[in-house]
Design a protein around this motif. Structure first.
Motif, short mmCIF file in Angstrom:
data_model
loop_
_atom_site.label_atom_id
_atom_site.label_comp_id
_atom_site.label_asym_id
_atom_site.label_seq_id
_atom_site.Cartn_x
_atom_site.Cartn_y
_atom_site.Cartn_z
N GLY A 47 0.79 -1.22 0.00
CA GLY A 47 0.00 0.00 0.00
C GLY A 47 0.82 1.27 0.00
O GLY A 47 0.28 2.37 -0.22
N GLN A 48 2.12 1.17 0.23
CA GLN A 48 2.97 2.37 0.27
C GLN A 48 3.14 2.95 -1.12
O GLN A 48 3.35 2.23 -2.10
N VAL A 49 3.06 4.26 -1.23
CA VAL A 49 3.18 4.95 -2.51
C VAL A 49 4.64 5.27 -2.80
O VAL A 49 5.34 5.85 -1.96
N LEU A 50 5.10 4.89 -3.98
CA LEU A 50 6.46 5.23 -4.41
C LEU A 50 6.50 6.67 -4.90
O LEU A 50 7.36 7.45 -4.51
N VAL A 75 0.18 0.58 -11.10
CA VAL A 75 0.22 1.89 -11.76
C VAL A 75 -1.22 2.36 -11.91
O VAL A 75 -2.05 1.65 -12.49
N SER A 76 -1.54 3.54 -11.39
CA SER A 76 -2.91 4.05 -11.46
C SER A 76 -2.91 5.51 -11.89
O SER A 76 -1.89 6.22 -11.80
N PHE A 77 -4.07 5.95 -12.33
CA PHE A 77 -4.23 7.31 -12.86
C PHE A 77 -5.52 7.89 -12.31
O PHE A 77 -6.54 7.21 -12.26
N SER A 115 2.25 2.50 -6.62
CA SER A 115 2.22 2.06 -5.22
C SER A 115 2.45 0.56 -5.15
O SER A 115 2.30 -0.16 -6.15
N ALA A 116 2.80 0.08 -3.97
CA ALA A 116 3.10 -1.35 -3.79
C ALA A 116 1.82 -2.13 -3.55
O ALA A 116 1.10 -1.88 -2.59
N ALA A 117 1.53 -3.09 -4.43
CA ALA A 117 0.38 -3.97 -4.24
C ALA A 117 0.68 -5.05 -3.21
O ALA A 117 -0.24 -5.70 -2.70
N GLU A 118 1.95 -5.25 -2.92
CA GLU A 118 2.42 -6.19 -1.91
C GLU A 118 3.81 -5.72 -1.49
O GLU A 118 4.39 -4.84 -2.15
#
Length: 222
Positions: free
Chosen positions: A33-36, A56-58, A93-96
């Motif tokens: 869940g952490q955002v890069l 990767v999301s928008f 963000s990290a999915a895992e």
């Protein structure tokens, strides 16, 4: 520490360019869940996935989140920052739990000043990446939903531990991936279920007929 992979964006890079990037890389550990980095952040680094899965999301102008892709180990991203320090066009963000390598654009530019020949490699890679991004945009904008959905399912199936395993995404999440409404995705999946192409499972779906799905993904069906 692992070196930069020779896949994706860097698959056609010269050995000297990959060696330079590996020498400049530092490792970052991300919790689930952490955002890069977020859409709109300044682009200042190139990344490679070492371990885990990144999403990767928008964020569309309507405020709706669109999930664009999942990235697995070996994938390289954020390369536009090597040429333009403008705002990031997506959130990663990290999915895992994950690990990534980071190379700051300022470090790359410093190396290019010392070794100008590396700029030729980067310019060539930028052209290849722009061509790829153009084709992806055409698919998202112009292809009918069934083709987009079929292609996305085939892509996601390749990102599972075993081909054919359950794709653990809800219909709402799939809708985000293909830029459609949940209702439209549900209608399409219902048709494919009746035809034996996919099957609903707890928490997602499973592909039952890869050949049929591949035919549905064929752009010649437009």
């Amino acid at each position: 520490m692992n070196g930069f992979p020779d896949t994706g964006f860097l698959s056609d890079a010269s050995d000297r360019l990959k060696a330079m990037l590996s020498a400049q890389a530092s490792e970052i550990t991300l919790a689930r869940g952490q955002v890069l980095f977020e859409q709109g952040d300044e682009g200042n680094a190139l990344y490679a996935v070492v371990e885990g899965t990144l999403e990767v999301s928008f964020l569309a102008m309507s405020g709706r989140k669109l999930s664009l892709a999942l990235m697995r180990p070996g994938e390289v991203f954020g390369e536009i920052a090597l040429f333009d320090r403008g705002p990031r066009t997506a959130t990663v963000s990290a999915a895992e739990p994950s690990r990534v390598l980071r190379v700051r654009s300022s470090d790359v530019m410093a190396q290019i000043k010392s070794h100008p020949e590396l700029a030729v490699d980067l310019i060539r890679l930028a052209g290849l990446r722009m061509r790829y991004m153009g084709s992806q945009l055409n698919e998202q904008v112009f292809l009918p939903l069934p083709i987009r959905l079929a292609r996305k399912l085939l892509l996601l199936s390749g990102q599972q531990d075993d081909r054919g395993n359950q794709i653990k995404l809800s219909q709402s999440e799939l809708a985000e991936f293909v830029g459609a409404t949940r209702e439209a995705v549900s209608k399409t999946l219902s048709v494919w279920k009746r035809e034996g192409v996919i099957d609903a499972t707890r928490g997602g779906l499973a592909i039952r007929d890869f050949d049929a799905l591949a035919k549905l993904a064929d752009s010649d069906l437009i």
